[in-house]
Design a protein around this motif. Sequence first.
Motif, mmCIF file in Angstrom:
data_model
loop_
_atom_site.group_PDB
_atom_site.id
_atom_site.type_symbol
_atom_site.label_atom_id
_atom_site.label_comp_id
_atom_site.label_asym_id
_atom_site.label_seq_id
_atom_site.Cartn_x
_atom_site.Cartn_y
_atom_site.Cartn_z
ATOM 1 N N GLU A 98 -21.062 -32.060 22.343
ATOM 2 C CA GLU A 98 -20.975 -32.931 21.170
ATOM 3 C C GLU A 98 -22.367 -33.235 20.623
ATOM 4 O OE1 GLU A 98 -19.234 -37.323 19.988
ATOM 5 O OE2 GLU A 98 -18.118 -36.125 21.454
ATOM 6 N N LEU A 99 -23.283 -33.585 21.503
ATOM 7 C CA LEU A 99 -24.652 -33.855 21.072
ATOM 8 C C LEU A 99 -25.292 -32.596 20.491
ATOM 9 C CD1 LEU A 99 -27.119 -35.653 20.775
ATOM 10 C CD2 LEU A 99 -27.707 -35.092 23.153
ATOM 11 N N ALA A 100 -25.042 -31.458 21.118
ATOM 12 C CA ALA A 100 -25.595 -30.197 20.610
ATOM 13 C C ALA A 100 -25.157 -29.955 19.171
ATOM 14 C CB ALA A 100 -25.172 -29.039 21.508
ATOM 15 N N GLU A 101 -23.890 -30.199 18.882
ATOM 16 C CA GLU A 101 -23.403 -29.989 17.516
ATOM 17 C C GLU A 101 -24.022 -30.987 16.545
ATOM 18 O OE1 GLU A 101 -21.981 -27.313 16.578
ATOM 19 O OE2 GLU A 101 -21.621 -26.604 18.612
ATOM 20 N N LEU A 102 -24.185 -32.242 16.962
ATOM 21 C CA LEU A 102 -24.822 -33.230 16.094
ATOM 22 C C LEU A 102 -26.245 -32.798 15.741
ATOM 23 C CD1 LEU A 102 -23.617 -36.595 17.699
ATOM 24 C CD2 LEU A 102 -22.823 -35.561 15.553
ATOM 25 N N VAL A 103 -26.973 -32.315 16.735
ATOM 26 C CA VAL A 103 -28.343 -31.852 16.529
ATOM 27 C C VAL A 103 -28.358 -30.670 15.562
ATOM 28 C CG1 VAL A 103 -30.220 -30.608 17.708
ATOM 29 C CG2 VAL A 103 -29.316 -32.748 18.673
ATOM 30 N N MET A 104 -27.465 -29.718 15.762
ATOM 31 C CA MET A 104 -27.455 -28.528 14.922
ATOM 32 C C MET A 104 -27.017 -28.850 13.488
ATOM 33 S SD MET A 104 -26.460 -25.486 17.561
ATOM 34 C CE MET A 104 -25.066 -26.291 18.340
ATOM 35 N N ILE A 105 -26.104 -29.786 13.357
ATOM 36 C CA ILE A 105 -25.687 -30.210 12.018
ATOM 37 C C ILE A 105 -26.842 -30.915 11.308
ATOM 38 C CG2 ILE A 105 -24.186 -31.791 10.725
ATOM 39 C CD1 ILE A 105 -22.056 -31.172 12.979
ATOM 40 N N ARG A 106 -27.522 -31.814 12.015
ATOM 41 C CA ARG A 106 -28.608 -32.563 11.369
ATOM 42 C C ARG A 106 -29.731 -31.637 10.924
ATOM 43 N NH1 ARG A 106 -29.845 -35.157 7.641
ATOM 44 N NH2 ARG A 106 -31.677 -36.475 7.716
ATOM 45 N N ALA A 107 -30.126 -30.698 11.759
ATOM 46 C CA ALA A 107 -31.165 -29.739 11.354
ATOM 47 C C ALA A 107 -30.696 -28.919 10.153
ATOM 48 C CB ALA A 107 -31.533 -28.828 12.517
ATOM 49 N N SER A 108 -29.447 -28.514 10.177
ATOM 50 C CA SER A 108 -28.903 -27.710 9.080
ATOM 51 C C SER A 108 -28.829 -28.501 7.782
ATOM 52 C CB SER A 108 -27.527 -27.161 9.457
ATOM 53 O OG SER A 108 -27.629 -26.313 10.587
ATOM 54 N N GLY A 153 -19.554 -37.631 9.010
ATOM 55 C CA GLY A 153 -19.793 -38.042 7.633
ATOM 56 C C GLY A 153 -21.049 -38.870 7.449
ATOM 57 N N LEU A 154 -21.431 -39.620 8.462
ATOM 58 C CA LEU A 154 -22.591 -40.497 8.344
ATOM 59 C C LEU A 154 -23.829 -39.965 9.060
ATOM 60 C CD1 LEU A 154 -20.804 -43.947 8.643
ATOM 61 C CD2 LEU A 154 -21.803 -42.892 6.611
ATOM 62 N N LEU A 155 -23.765 -38.741 9.537
ATOM 63 C CA LEU A 155 -24.887 -38.177 10.294
ATOM 64 C C LEU A 155 -26.175 -38.129 9.479
ATOM 65 C CD1 LEU A 155 -25.832 -37.004 12.962
ATOM 66 C CD2 LEU A 155 -25.016 -34.772 12.193
ATOM 67 N N ALA A 156 -26.083 -37.857 8.204
ATOM 68 C CA ALA A 156 -27.291 -37.813 7.366
ATOM 69 C C ALA A 156 -27.977 -39.181 7.288
ATOM 70 C CB ALA A 156 -26.952 -37.309 5.967
ATOM 71 N N GLU A 183 -35.292 -34.286 13.734
ATOM 72 C CA GLU A 183 -35.918 -34.466 12.429
ATOM 73 C C GLU A 183 -37.416 -34.204 12.489
ATOM 74 O OE1 GLU A 183 -34.824 -38.098 10.464
ATOM 75 O OE2 GLU A 183 -32.703 -37.533 10.440
ATOM 76 N N ALA A 184 -38.076 -34.705 13.530
ATOM 77 C CA ALA A 184 -39.522 -34.514 13.651
ATOM 78 C C ALA A 184 -39.870 -33.034 13.798
ATOM 79 C CB ALA A 184 -40.059 -35.309 14.841
ATOM 80 N N MET A 185 -39.091 -32.300 14.585
ATOM 81 C CA MET A 185 -39.364 -30.878 14.781
ATOM 82 C C MET A 185 -38.962 -30.042 13.573
ATOM 83 S SD MET A 185 -38.350 -30.125 18.748
ATOM 84 C CE MET A 185 -38.631 -28.373 18.514
ATOM 85 N N THR A 186 -37.954 -30.466 12.846
ATOM 86 C CA THR A 186 -37.461 -29.700 11.703
ATOM 87 C C THR A 186 -38.365 -29.859 10.493
ATOM 88 O OG1 THR A 186 -35.191 -29.841 12.506
ATOM 89 C CG2 THR A 186 -35.478 -29.383 10.150
#
Length: 149
Positions: free
Chosen positions: A32-42, A69-72, A93-96
């Motif tokens: 779940e965390l992995a997907e949140l990270v990948m969505i946020r970078a994307s 929906g609120l990840l951004a 965010e810092a790495m992206t």
Amino acid sequence: MSAARTQLLDRGVAQALSALSAAAKKGLGDPELAELVMIRASQLNHCAFCLDMHLTLARGNGVAEERLGLLAAWEEAEDLYDRRERAALALTEAMTVLTEGFVPDAVYEEAALHFGDAELAHLIGLITAINSWNRLMVGRRVAPGGYTP
């Protein structure tokens, strides 16, 4: 990724990046965390294909629509993301974005508080992998749609 999509990329590159993504995701141990990270970078990289793909995978992993929906705006939606997730998202965010040319010490240190050495290495690998995927897909102008898990 479908065969039609991989034709847009060199097969060796796609296989190597897929292996990195899988190893990092497995080592992190939190789908779940992995997907949140990948969505946020994307989101940050404006990669529609990767957003479509990882939103589909996140829903399949049971991530609540409200969290997606609120990840951004995760920083303002404090009640939806725990401290560990927030540390991972800040590091993402810092790495992206790397607007300062480096990851701020405070961001790294907060992530290190919530992740052991191996987990942190896998998280950084995952962030690196999704940023690479985003750049490949945006660079090759791969449109969203058609992804099936």
